[in-house]
Design a protein around this motif. Structure first.
Motif, PDB file in Angstrom:
ATOM      1  N   VAL A 145      -6.774  -4.635  16.336  1.00  0.00           N
ATOM      2  CA  VAL A 145      -6.774  -4.236  14.932  1.00  0.00           C
ATOM      3  C   VAL A 145      -5.365  -4.316  14.361  1.00  0.00           C
ATOM      4  N   TRP A 146      -4.384  -3.769  15.093  1.00  0.00           N
ATOM      5  CA  TRP A 146      -3.027  -3.759  14.560  1.00  0.00           C
ATOM      6  C   TRP A 146      -2.263  -5.058  14.859  1.00  0.00           C
ATOM      7  N   LYS A 147      -2.866  -5.931  15.655  1.00  0.00           N
ATOM      8  CA  LYS A 147      -2.187  -7.184  15.971  1.00  0.00           C
ATOM      9  C   LYS A 147      -2.532  -8.306  14.992  1.00  0.00           C
ATOM     10  N   GLU A 148      -3.397  -8.030  14.021  1.00  0.00           N
ATOM     11  CA  GLU A 148      -3.733  -9.057  13.047  1.00  0.00           C
ATOM     12  C   GLU A 148      -2.466  -9.474  12.290  1.00  0.00           C
ATOM     13  N   PRO A 149      -2.214 -10.778  12.203  1.00  0.00           N
ATOM     14  CA  PRO A 149      -0.973 -11.246  11.553  1.00  0.00           C
ATOM     15  C   PRO A 149      -0.936 -10.887  10.076  1.00  0.00           C
ATOM     16  N   ARG A 150       0.268 -10.617   9.568  1.00  0.00           N
ATOM     17  CA  ARG A 150       0.437 -10.278   8.165  1.00  0.00           C
ATOM     18  C   ARG A 150       0.722 -11.530   7.340  1.00  0.00           C
ATOM     19  N   SER A 151       0.264 -11.485   6.111  1.00  0.00           N
ATOM     20  CA  SER A 151       0.448 -12.620   5.218  1.00  0.00           C
ATOM     21  C   SER A 151       1.916 -12.767   4.822  1.00  0.00           C
ATOM     22  N   ARG A 152       2.364 -14.001   4.703  1.00  0.00           N
ATOM     23  CA  ARG A 152       3.749 -14.258   4.282  1.00  0.00           C
ATOM     24  C   ARG A 152       3.972 -13.851   2.828  1.00  0.00           C
ATOM     25  N   THR A 153       2.898 -13.744   2.066  1.00  0.00           N
ATOM     26  CA  THR A 153       3.032 -13.385   0.652  1.00  0.00           C
ATOM     27  C   THR A 153       2.853 -11.893   0.396  1.00  0.00           C
ATOM     28  N   HIS A 190       3.725  -7.768   0.401  1.00  0.00           N
ATOM     29  CA  HIS A 190       4.898  -6.980   0.001  1.00  0.00           C
ATOM     30  C   HIS A 190       4.647  -5.533   0.407  1.00  0.00           C
ATOM     31  N   LYS A 191       5.606  -4.654   0.124  1.00  0.00           N
ATOM     32  CA  LYS A 191       5.490  -3.272   0.605  1.00  0.00           C
ATOM     33  C   LYS A 191       4.244  -2.576   0.075  1.00  0.00           C
ATOM     34  N   GLY A 209       0.258  -0.039   1.727  1.00  0.00           N
ATOM     35  CA  GLY A 209      -0.043   1.347   1.389  1.00  0.00           C
ATOM     36  C   GLY A 209       1.162   2.239   1.202  1.00  0.00           C
ATOM     37  N   HIS A 210       0.902   3.337   0.510  1.00  0.00           N
ATOM     38  CA  HIS A 210       1.931   4.339   0.219  1.00  0.00           C
ATOM     39  C   HIS A 210       1.432   5.686   0.746  1.00  0.00           C
ATOM     40  N   SER A 223       4.699   2.532  12.235  1.00  0.00           N
ATOM     41  CA  SER A 223       3.299   2.137  12.403  1.00  0.00           C
ATOM     42  C   SER A 223       2.826   1.198  11.303  1.00  0.00           C
ATOM     43  N   GLY A 224       3.735   0.739  10.470  1.00  0.00           N
ATOM     44  CA  GLY A 224       3.420  -0.352   9.571  1.00  0.00           C
ATOM     45  C   GLY A 224       3.110  -0.020   8.135  1.00  0.00           C
ATOM     46  N   VAL A 225       3.200   1.242   7.730  1.00  0.00           N
ATOM     47  CA  VAL A 225       2.934   1.575   6.333  1.00  0.00           C
ATOM     48  C   VAL A 225       4.023   0.976   5.444  1.00  0.00           C
ATOM     49  N   GLY A 226       3.654   0.618   4.209  1.00  0.00           N
ATOM     50  CA  GLY A 226       4.619  -0.023   3.322  1.00  0.00           C
ATOM     51  C   GLY A 226       5.639   0.914   2.740  1.00  0.00           C
ATOM     52  N   LEU A 227       5.197   2.094   2.288  1.00  0.00           N
ATOM     53  CA  LEU A 227       6.090   3.078   1.672  1.00  0.00           C
ATOM     54  C   LEU A 227       5.731   4.471   2.161  1.00  0.00           C
ATOM     55  N   VAL A 228       6.747   5.321   2.259  1.00  0.00           N
ATOM     56  CA  VAL A 228       6.552   6.733   2.588  1.00  0.00           C
ATOM     57  C   VAL A 228       7.324   7.586   1.592  1.00  0.00           C
ATOM     58  N   SER A 229       6.633   8.544   1.023  1.00  0.00           N
ATOM     59  CA  SER A 229       7.284   9.572   0.209  1.00  0.00           C
ATOM     60  C   SER A 229       7.149  10.901   0.930  1.00  0.00           C
TER      61      SER A 229
END
Length: 510
Positions: free
Chosen positions: A236-244, A246-247, A251-252, A276-282
């Motif tokens: 599940v977490w090894k799925e490649p990320r798209s080159r396009t 962004h953060k 998810g936030h 763990s790969g989240v885009g943003l953390v507040s």
């Protein structure tokens, strides 16, 4: 892979025999052969080992008799001791008659002389196969069976249990008065719940699961509700990320926690979420600890909350704005136990439209918000350790530890929450009755802050769009692997929670 009760396994056997037409003798043959295959895989020069087999009169004993035949065919001089208070089961009887026609030494443990011979034989054995009692036992071990187990436990030979150590409750991992302490347990078809609960972890030794030819369709037809979290979740977490991407693609996450003296908890949560790969953390933290969190997690956006040293009532009023644009929320790490914490979580339940994880100090205020969970718009995940689960349920911790799966499942269904009951072999229970068990763990996880790391990981996966079942399973599995990696790299004794955070990217890259 499923984790079954003894009754469920009986149903599996019954359906295989009656509906598919697989003879019981075939299943027994496969079981005995699987045990011998394990011995061949585990022990070099098996033909030079001295092997003693103890068999009961049930089908577990029949499995042992099949194993004895295969070992004999390999040229190994085995000795078989049989004990039971009733006649052999029909399939065990057939295998006994086959074995009796071969030059295999078979002894019945029906006298003091035979018990003395057994004691002497075990003294000089390299390996002992335990097929004495199996999963059918339903009362305390006593009499000669108790003596046999005591003799074996006092000997230094390697002990291999067939399916389950004699004397272990297959459903809850408790002991029926006496239990053989195995070095290895060869679970047949599927692992039993007792293998991985309570004392079962200790008495089973290393658990190995062996197939005996039961088709997957049988398990699916029975609708078994408990699965072991396995390596499929790694994909599940090894799925490649798209080159396009962004953060914002990933998810936030909003992390609410911290107080004076406990800012490290929310710091670890945020660090783990980012790893763990989240885009943003507040991070929403009390004003007094804002600088500490900002310095230690520069990648996070840190929002100071009014009140100084801990959360105050003014913080509650800021929640609607804080929740805007967030994909998941975690709340509780390091918050302290003020009344405001309960009020804040209560307001979150009313206003939050996304998944929410409640951990640590947040759980200790459950009396003030638990009844609201049913009305929450998004899924709610609780992550208690056994002590926190005791406070949530009013049950003794010892009872919870002896009934982990039942307690977690009943609580999850009653309150319509996901429960991640932490500890050795962490349990995940869902509102619809599903159960998952994790088997990746390590003593390296038994440190302060380990739970805060797990909370951040669950929150991160939720924010990335995973469903609660998947997010909890992936996070718990990865958390366990991180613990194992830390143990390998710096040892179990010197581990700390920050090491787990550092291990996350190593595991994600494997």
């Amino acid at each position: 892979m499923y984790l079954v009760t003894t009754e469920q396994m009986r149903q599996v056997d019954r359906k295989s025999i009656q509906e598919l037409g697989i003879p019981e003798m075939v299943l027994m043959e496969n079981a005995g052969k699987a045990v011998v295959e394990f011995l061949q895989e585990q022990f070099k020069e098996l033909d030079k080992k001295s092997i003693t087999i103890i068999a009961g009169t049930g089908n577990n004993g029949g499995d042992a008799l099949v194993a004895a035949r295969y070992l004999h065919c390999m040229g190994i001089a085995v000795k078989v001791f049989i004990y039971g208070e009733r006649e052999l089961s029909p399939s065990a009887q057939q295998n006994y008659e086959i074995l009796s026609r071969l030059p295999v030494k078979i002894y019945w443990l029906d006298s003091e002389n035979s018990m003395h011979l057994f004691k002497v034989t075990v003294n000089y054995s390299d390996i002992l196969l335990d097929g004495l009692l199996g999963t059918g036992i339903n009362r305390d071990v006593s009499g000669r069976a108790e003596q046999i187990i005591d003799i074996v436990n006092r000997r230094s030979c390697i002990k291999v249990a067939i399916d389950i150590p004699s004397g272990l409750n297959g459903d809850n991992g408790e002991i029926w008065g006496r239990c053989l302490k195995a070095d290895y347990t060869v679970a047949l078809a599927q692992p039993k719940r007792g293998h991985m609960l309570s004392k079962g972890v200790k008495y089973c030794g290393k658990l190995v699961i062996k197939d005996i030819g039961i088709p997957e369709e049988i398990y699916e037809e029975l609708g078994l509700n408990c699965q072991i979290i396995d390596d499929t979740y790694r994909q599940v977490w090894k799925e490649p990320r798209s080159r396009t991407s962004h953060k914002g693609t990933y998810g936030h996450l909003l992390a609410i926690g911290g107080s004076m003296g406990m800012s490290g908890a929310i710091t670890l949560t945020a660090q783990a979420a980012l790893r763990s790969g989240v885009g943003l953390v507040s991070c929403a933290v009390p004003d007094a600890v804002q600088l500490h969190v900002a310095v230690n997690v520069p990648e996070a956006m840190v929002q100071p909350m009014p009140g100084g040293r801990q959360f105050e009532e003014e913080s509650v009023e800021m929640l609607p704005e804080l929740l805007r644009g967030k994909k998941a929320v975690v709340v509780g790490p390091g918050m302290g136990n003020s009344e405001t914490v309960g009020q804040l979580i209560s307001q979150l339940l009313q206003n939050c439209r996304c998944a929410m994880v409640v951990d640590a100090d947040g759980l200790n205020t459950a009396d003030s918000w638990l009844e609201q969970v049913r009305e929450a718009s998004g899924p709610v995940i609780l992550t208690p350790h056994p002590g926190e689960m005791s406070r949530l349920t009013g049950l003794e911790t010892s009872y919870i530890q002896s009934n982990r799966m039942v307690v977690a499942q009943e609580f999850a269904e009653k309150h319509k929450v996901w429960v991640v009951l932490k500890g050795a072999n962490t349990i995940i229970a869902t509102p619809n009755g599903k159960l998952y068990m994790n088997i990746t763990d390590s003593p390296a996880l038994a440190v302060a802050g380990s739970g805060d790391v797990l909370t951040g990981m669950i929150g991160a996966f939720l924010a990335q769009g995973m469903q609660p079942d998947e997010a909890c399973c992936c996070a718990v599995y990865l958390h366990g692997l991180a613990g194992q990696a830390v143990a390998e790299r710096i040892g179990e004794i010197s581990s700390k929670a920050g090491d787990l955070v550092d291990a996350i990217p190593i595991i994600l890259m494997r």
